[in-house]
Design an enzyme around this catalytic site. Sequence first.
Site, PDB file in Angstrom:
ATOM      1  N   ASP A 176       0.859  -1.182   0.000  1.00 43.81           N
ATOM      2  CA  ASP A 176       0.000   0.000   0.000  1.00 43.81           C
ATOM      3  C   ASP A 176       0.898   1.236   0.000  1.00 43.81           C
ATOM      4  O   ASP A 176       1.244   1.763   1.059  1.00 43.81           O
ATOM      5  CB  ASP A 176      -0.925   0.009   1.219  1.00 43.81           C
ATOM      6  CG  ASP A 176      -2.065   1.001   1.069  1.00 43.81           C
ATOM      7  OD1 ASP A 176      -1.775   2.177   0.747  1.00 43.81           O
ATOM      8  OD2 ASP A 176      -3.235   0.609   1.254  1.00 43.81           O
ATOM      9  N   ARG A 237     -12.012  -2.328  -8.587  1.00 38.41           N
ATOM     10  CA  ARG A 237     -12.626  -1.654  -9.722  1.00 38.41           C
ATOM     11  C   ARG A 237     -12.131  -2.334 -10.993  1.00 38.41           C
ATOM     12  O   ARG A 237     -10.967  -2.724 -11.090  1.00 38.41           O
ATOM     13  CB  ARG A 237     -12.274  -0.162  -9.748  1.00 38.41           C
ATOM     14  CG  ARG A 237     -13.007   0.664  -8.691  1.00 38.41           C
ATOM     15  CD  ARG A 237     -14.492   0.772  -9.021  1.00 38.41           C
ATOM     16  NE  ARG A 237     -15.223   1.657  -8.119  1.00 38.41           N
ATOM     17  CZ  ARG A 237     -15.907   1.258  -7.068  1.00 38.41           C
ATOM     18  NH1 ARG A 237     -15.923  -0.039  -6.756  1.00 38.41           N
ATOM     19  NH2 ARG A 237     -16.570   2.115  -6.319  1.00 38.41           N
ATOM     20  N   ASP A 261     -14.736 -10.002  -9.858  1.00 37.07           N
ATOM     21  CA  ASP A 261     -16.064  -9.494  -9.508  1.00 37.07           C
ATOM     22  C   ASP A 261     -16.342  -8.193 -10.240  1.00 37.07           C
ATOM     23  O   ASP A 261     -17.489  -7.768 -10.323  1.00 37.07           O
ATOM     24  CB  ASP A 261     -16.164  -9.264  -7.997  1.00 37.07           C
ATOM     25  CG  ASP A 261     -17.519  -8.709  -7.587  1.00 37.07           C
ATOM     26  OD1 ASP A 261     -18.532  -9.381  -7.883  1.00 37.07           O
ATOM     27  OD2 ASP A 261     -17.570  -7.612  -7.000  1.00 37.07           O
ATOM     28  N   GLU A 266     -18.344  -2.186 -17.506  1.00 36.63           N
ATOM     29  CA  GLU A 266     -19.638  -2.610 -16.959  1.00 36.63           C
ATOM     30  C   GLU A 266     -20.724  -1.608 -17.358  1.00 36.63           C
ATOM     31  O   GLU A 266     -20.484  -0.410 -17.384  1.00 36.63           O
ATOM     32  CB  GLU A 266     -19.571  -2.667 -15.424  1.00 36.63           C
ATOM     33  CG  GLU A 266     -18.656  -3.714 -14.856  1.00 36.63           C
ATOM     34  CD  GLU A 266     -18.587  -3.638 -13.326  1.00 36.63           C
ATOM     35  OE1 GLU A 266     -19.441  -2.949 -12.711  1.00 36.63           O
ATOM     36  OE2 GLU A 266     -17.682  -4.244 -12.750  1.00 36.63           O
ATOM     37  N   HIS A 283     -20.145  -7.813  -9.939  1.00 36.33           N
ATOM     38  CA  HIS A 283     -19.846  -6.655  -9.082  1.00 36.33           C
ATOM     39  C   HIS A 283     -20.733  -6.662  -7.841  1.00 36.33           C
ATOM     40  O   HIS A 283     -21.347  -5.658  -7.480  1.00 36.33           O
ATOM     41  CB  HIS A 283     -20.026  -5.350  -9.866  1.00 36.33           C
ATOM     42  CG  HIS A 283     -19.286  -4.191  -9.267  1.00 36.33           C
ATOM     43  ND1 HIS A 283     -18.884  -3.102 -10.004  1.00 36.33           N
ATOM     44  CD2 HIS A 283     -18.879  -3.937  -7.989  1.00 36.33           C
ATOM     45  CE1 HIS A 283     -18.271  -2.228  -9.221  1.00 36.33           C
ATOM     46  NE2 HIS A 283     -18.257  -2.719  -7.990  1.00 36.33           N
ATOM     47  N   GLY A 286     -19.359  -6.810  -2.479  1.00 38.62           N
ATOM     48  CA  GLY A 286     -19.700  -6.059  -1.279  1.00 38.62           C
ATOM     49  C   GLY A 286     -21.170  -6.064  -0.938  1.00 38.62           C
ATOM     50  O   GLY A 286     -21.601  -5.342  -0.030  1.00 38.62           O
ATOM     51  N   TYR A 287     -21.955  -6.892  -1.625  1.00 36.18           N
ATOM     52  CA  TYR A 287     -23.409  -6.846  -1.467  1.00 36.18           C
ATOM     53  C   TYR A 287     -23.913  -7.747  -0.340  1.00 36.18           C
ATOM     54  O   TYR A 287     -24.753  -8.620  -0.541  1.00 36.18           O
ATOM     55  CB  TYR A 287     -24.087  -7.237  -2.774  1.00 36.18           C
ATOM     56  CG  TYR A 287     -24.199  -6.111  -3.772  1.00 36.18           C
ATOM     57  CD1 TYR A 287     -23.259  -5.090  -3.808  1.00 36.18           C
ATOM     58  CD2 TYR A 287     -25.227  -6.069  -4.698  1.00 36.18           C
ATOM     59  CE1 TYR A 287     -23.353  -4.066  -4.729  1.00 36.18           C
ATOM     60  CE2 TYR A 287     -25.333  -5.048  -5.628  1.00 36.18           C
ATOM     61  CZ  TYR A 287     -24.389  -4.050  -5.637  1.00 36.18           C
ATOM     62  OH  TYR A 287     -24.492  -3.033  -6.554  1.00 36.18           O
TER      63      TYR A 287
END
Length: 410
Positions: A176, A237, A261, A266, A283, A286-287
């Site tokens: 990072d 992303r 994902d 998209e 995608h 995170g759902y």
Amino acid sequence: MAFLPGSPYLNVFENFRPYFVKEVRLRGEPMILAVDDVIPYWREAFAPLGDVRSFSARRLRAEDLRDVDALVVRSVTRVGPELLEGTRVRFVGTASVGMDNLDEAYLAARGIPYSNAAGCNSNAVAEYVTAALLVVARRRGWELPGKQLGIIGAGHVGSAVEAKARALGIGVILCDPPLADATGSRRYRPFDEVLAADVLTLHVPLARAGPYPTWHMFGHSVFERLTERQFLVNASRGAVVDGAALEAALASQRIAGAVLDVWEGEPRIRFELLDRVDLGTSHIAGYSFDGKVRCTQMIVEALSRHFGLGTAWSTEHLFPPPKQLEVPPGASGREAVETAVSAAYDIVRDDANLRALRDLPPEPAAAGFDRLRNEYPLRPEFRHYSVSVDPRSVDLAATLTGLGFRVAAG
């Protein structure tokens, strides 16, 4: 808010806050909010703040916002001059972790504060990665404790992925650059060093410019440095990975495989790339139910703070009691973990749902991708499941607890 402490814009926004609030109240009318109709519990959450108008993301136009005070969108809606010029919008909230859908320079120039929901779905994405790794390991005959996971992006999501990977006994190496520069910590290793990991998982924002660009971070030049033993996961992303370069790397067996994902372009994805990945989903990493509720809650809180409304939204009543999961008698520790995770989240089903669009014409396929996202049955996170474990299985109990499950003596 979106600006870091010390930002020159922060004081400007704070100075203008009373004006914005006064402007709304002097009209003697409720504040008008435009809210994406796919955001969970939008009516219940935002109604106490004012007059709520819902909209469909793909159909939103500037003329719909002429008299709107606050706009709440998802990541699919681009917010910039084309949408906001000529409107009286004074606050923008994006119910998403990233903010690449916001024209931040434009919003700053207009003096329009904005907020996102950073960290709201970090645990959901970590559970997605956990489920993906377990499925891939079973199919490929991997022993996960013998693998090293390179996590690129060690913020909210990356840190959650790290915790679950360690619970599974996987070695972890972090990359990072922004955190490395900010902290000076050797915990964050150089990109070149992390590229040697067996599995690389990406959890970075999309940035085309600036000191830490991530657009096409993984392109032809990076894939040429990888080997046939390495594997890629992207749940950040789509454009962080050059889709054409990844497709070529998979076709030539330059790398072992991938889980995606997120996709470039998209909802019009390349199904030729889907054909080559181990798992592909629409995608929805995170759902989770928890993540979506928290996402809505964070935007309500940000909007309420900005306009000085003092409004809170309680969510405790939304969550169900824990569901009991049973581990098959005599199952090994690995089998028990796989059973619990797949019962809580069936990632293979999500993969099959996306592949079912494969033979549709382009526009129906794109509409199908959107439908899979918009109508996704939000999954409860692992904490809503209790697993019965033999008290003598101390290691199994520790693993399940580390993944987020409740553990009960069985």
